[in-house]
Write an enzyme that holds these catalytic residues in place. Structure first.
Site, PDB file in Angstrom:
ATOM      1  N   CYS A 126       0.843  -1.193   0.000  1.00  0.00           N
ATOM      2  CA  CYS A 126       0.000   0.000   0.000  1.00  0.00           C
ATOM      3  C   CYS A 126       0.872   1.234   0.000  1.00  0.00           C
ATOM      4  O   CYS A 126       1.952   1.232   0.558  1.00  0.00           O
ATOM      5  CB  CYS A 126      -0.902  -0.009   1.235  1.00  0.00           C
ATOM      6  SG  CYS A 126      -1.756   1.540   1.548  1.00  0.00           S
ATOM      7  N   PHE A 265      -4.202  -0.001 -20.260  1.00  0.00           N
ATOM      8  CA  PHE A 265      -4.825  -0.986 -21.151  1.00  0.00           C
ATOM      9  C   PHE A 265      -4.077  -1.057 -22.483  1.00  0.00           C
ATOM     10  O   PHE A 265      -4.691  -1.125 -23.553  1.00  0.00           O
ATOM     11  CB  PHE A 265      -6.300  -0.658 -21.383  1.00  0.00           C
ATOM     12  CG  PHE A 265      -7.165  -0.803 -20.168  1.00  0.00           C
ATOM     13  CD1 PHE A 265      -7.417  -2.056 -19.622  1.00  0.00           C
ATOM     14  CD2 PHE A 265      -7.729   0.314 -19.557  1.00  0.00           C
ATOM     15  CE1 PHE A 265      -8.223  -2.195 -18.497  1.00  0.00           C
ATOM     16  CE2 PHE A 265      -8.533   0.186 -18.433  1.00  0.00           C
ATOM     17  CZ  PHE A 265      -8.777  -1.073 -17.905  1.00  0.00           C
ATOM     18  N   VAL A 266      -2.749  -1.053 -22.407  1.00  0.00           N
ATOM     19  CA  VAL A 266      -1.942  -1.141 -23.625  1.00  0.00           C
ATOM     20  C   VAL A 266      -1.880  -2.607 -24.045  1.00  0.00           C
ATOM     21  O   VAL A 266      -1.035  -3.375 -23.580  1.00  0.00           O
ATOM     22  CB  VAL A 266      -0.521  -0.584 -23.406  1.00  0.00           C
ATOM     23  CG1 VAL A 266       0.242  -0.564 -24.725  1.00  0.00           C
ATOM     24  CG2 VAL A 266      -0.574   0.810 -22.804  1.00  0.00           C
ATOM     25  N   ARG A 267      -2.782  -2.990 -24.909  1.00  0.00           N
ATOM     26  CA  ARG A 267      -2.851  -4.374 -25.377  1.00  0.00           C
ATOM     27  C   ARG A 267      -3.826  -4.458 -26.542  1.00  0.00           C
ATOM     28  O   ARG A 267      -4.669  -3.580 -26.717  1.00  0.00           O
ATOM     29  CB  ARG A 267      -3.289  -5.312 -24.242  1.00  0.00           C
ATOM     30  CG  ARG A 267      -4.628  -4.970 -23.624  1.00  0.00           C
ATOM     31  CD  ARG A 267      -4.820  -5.685 -22.306  1.00  0.00           C
ATOM     32  NE  ARG A 267      -6.147  -5.477 -21.743  1.00  0.00           N
ATOM     33  CZ  ARG A 267      -6.443  -5.627 -20.462  1.00  0.00           C
ATOM     34  NH1 ARG A 267      -5.490  -5.978 -19.611  1.00  0.00           N
ATOM     35  NH2 ARG A 267      -7.672  -5.438 -20.020  1.00  0.00           N
ATOM     36  N   ASN A 268      -3.665  -5.526 -27.323  1.00  0.00           N
ATOM     37  CA  ASN A 268      -4.557  -5.769 -28.460  1.00  0.00           C
ATOM     38  C   ASN A 268      -4.631  -4.568 -29.395  1.00  0.00           C
ATOM     39  O   ASN A 268      -5.705  -4.202 -29.887  1.00  0.00           O
ATOM     40  CB  ASN A 268      -5.959  -6.155 -27.973  1.00  0.00           C
ATOM     41  CG  ASN A 268      -5.949  -7.402 -27.110  1.00  0.00           C
ATOM     42  OD1 ASN A 268      -5.192  -8.339 -27.358  1.00  0.00           O
ATOM     43  ND2 ASN A 268      -6.780  -7.415 -26.066  1.00  0.00           N
ATOM     44  N   ASN A 269      -3.477  -3.933 -29.614  1.00  0.00           N
ATOM     45  CA  ASN A 269      -3.358  -2.832 -30.571  1.00  0.00           C
ATOM     46  C   ASN A 269      -4.209  -1.617 -30.210  1.00  0.00           C
ATOM     47  O   ASN A 269      -4.726  -0.909 -31.091  1.00  0.00           O
ATOM     48  CB  ASN A 269      -3.717  -3.312 -31.986  1.00  0.00           C
ATOM     49  CG  ASN A 269      -3.039  -2.476 -33.058  1.00  0.00           C
ATOM     50  OD1 ASN A 269      -1.885  -2.081 -32.906  1.00  0.00           O
ATOM     51  ND2 ASN A 269      -3.746  -2.201 -34.144  1.00  0.00           N
ATOM     52  N   ARG A 270      -4.348  -1.361 -28.904  1.00  0.00           N
ATOM     53  CA  ARG A 270      -5.114  -0.203 -28.449  1.00  0.00           C
ATOM     54  C   ARG A 270      -4.567   0.247 -27.096  1.00  0.00           C
ATOM     55  O   ARG A 270      -3.824  -0.478 -26.439  1.00  0.00           O
ATOM     56  CB  ARG A 270      -6.607  -0.523 -28.318  1.00  0.00           C
ATOM     57  CG  ARG A 270      -6.901  -1.625 -27.315  1.00  0.00           C
ATOM     58  CD  ARG A 270      -8.397  -1.860 -27.119  1.00  0.00           C
ATOM     59  NE  ARG A 270      -9.028  -0.737 -26.458  1.00  0.00           N
ATOM     60  CZ  ARG A 270      -9.080  -0.565 -25.136  1.00  0.00           C
ATOM     61  NH1 ARG A 270      -8.518  -1.450 -24.325  1.00  0.00           N
ATOM     62  NH2 ARG A 270      -9.690   0.471 -24.616  1.00  0.00           N
TER      63      ARG A 270
END
Length: 282
Positions: A126, A265-270
């Site tokens: 934490c 959410f840097v994944r799946n080309n987005r």
């Protein structure tokens, strides 16, 4: 080229970072036996030895025993117990491989440090409990105002480049990672640990002890981007933080206030940009 590795000086395959155990596993309604690699989790006691000869316990961290020297330096810097590498005169209890095999490291500090041990957070799980407000952070480190920019395609390539270098995760599946990239997408270091905050502290310690620039760099993390991740990145001077997972509301608030571009959410080309999008080139 995004993901080009230029100087992987950090060795994540150090002895002691994983152990092998014989396990039973279920296949086709029956049990079989096999060897499985397990990420090691052990405590590390961190003491500070001041110029007056008095030793103070700075904390006890549950960590994976690899790159302890970087972890200790990054932890002390993130906690505000040192202001830079010049404060450190030496390490005791850390061997040549950078690991404290006795799980006890002492840092010799050349200045007197005053703090209330009981008021400080000693658990790496934490970050905000009894800790910094935004105003406190900005006193320690002015708002990040660099004109650093990075191409969207470069951002999209970071997770793959980091993943390929995660030797301990590929072996055990049980650790988090943090990585140092420059804005051209070149990978300089990957640090892994059972605790995601420890992985970031290792990157911070690496930049301090090896004299690496953060002004034109990206901190990439494998897990969610919470308050403490963004806080550590800010204090280390990173203008951009990137994550394959979600941010927290407080992480977004901190990033917006201190001048960090937070990309998640840097994944799946987005990916999503949660603060200071002006640094990202479409």
């Amino acid at each position: 080229m995004a993901g080009e590795m230029v100087e992987m000086e950090v060795n994540e395959s150090a002895v002691g970072s994983s152990k092998t155990r014989v396990i039973s596993y279920l296949r086709n309604a029956g049990f079989l036996e096999a060897s499985d690699s397990i990420a090691v989790e052990e405590p590390l006691a961190i003491d500070i030895l001041g110029p007056d000869g008095i030793t103070v316990r700075a904390g006890v961290i549950m960590r994976t025993p690899v790159m302890d020297r970087y972890l200790v330096a990054g932890f002390l810097y993130s906690e505000g117990l040192i202001s830079g590498i010049s404060d450190i005169e030496g390490f005791e209890g850390v061997d040549e491989d950078g690991v404290s095999h006795q799980n006890h490291a002492t840092v010799k500090i050349g200045k007197r440090i005053g703090f209330n041990v009981n008021s400080r957070l000693l658990n790496s799980a934490c970050g905000i409990c009894g800790r910094s407000t935004i105003a406190d952070l900005l006193i320690r480190h002015g708002k990040i105002g660099t004109d650093t920019r990075i191409d969207s395609e470069t951002i999209l390539g970071l997770p793959t480049a980091m993943g390929r270098a995660q030797a301990l995760f590929l072996k055990t599946g049980g650790v988090h990672a943090a990585a140092l990239f420059d804005v051209q997408g070149r990978l300089h270091a990957v640090c892994e640990d059972i605790g995601r905050h420890n992985a970031v502290d290792k990157v911070v310690g690496y930049t301090l002890l090896e004299g690496k620039d953060t002004d034109n760099s990206v901190l990439m993390v494998s897990g969610r981007a919470g308050f403490e991740i963004v806080e550590k990145a800010f204090l280390a001077g990173f203008p951009i933080v990137s994550s394959v997972s979600a941010p927290s509301s407080l992480a977004i608030q901190i990033a917006e206030a201190v001048g960090i571009t937070l990309v998640c959410f840097v994944r799946n080309n987005r990916f999503n940009i949660y603060s200071h999008p002006e640094r990202i080139i479409p």
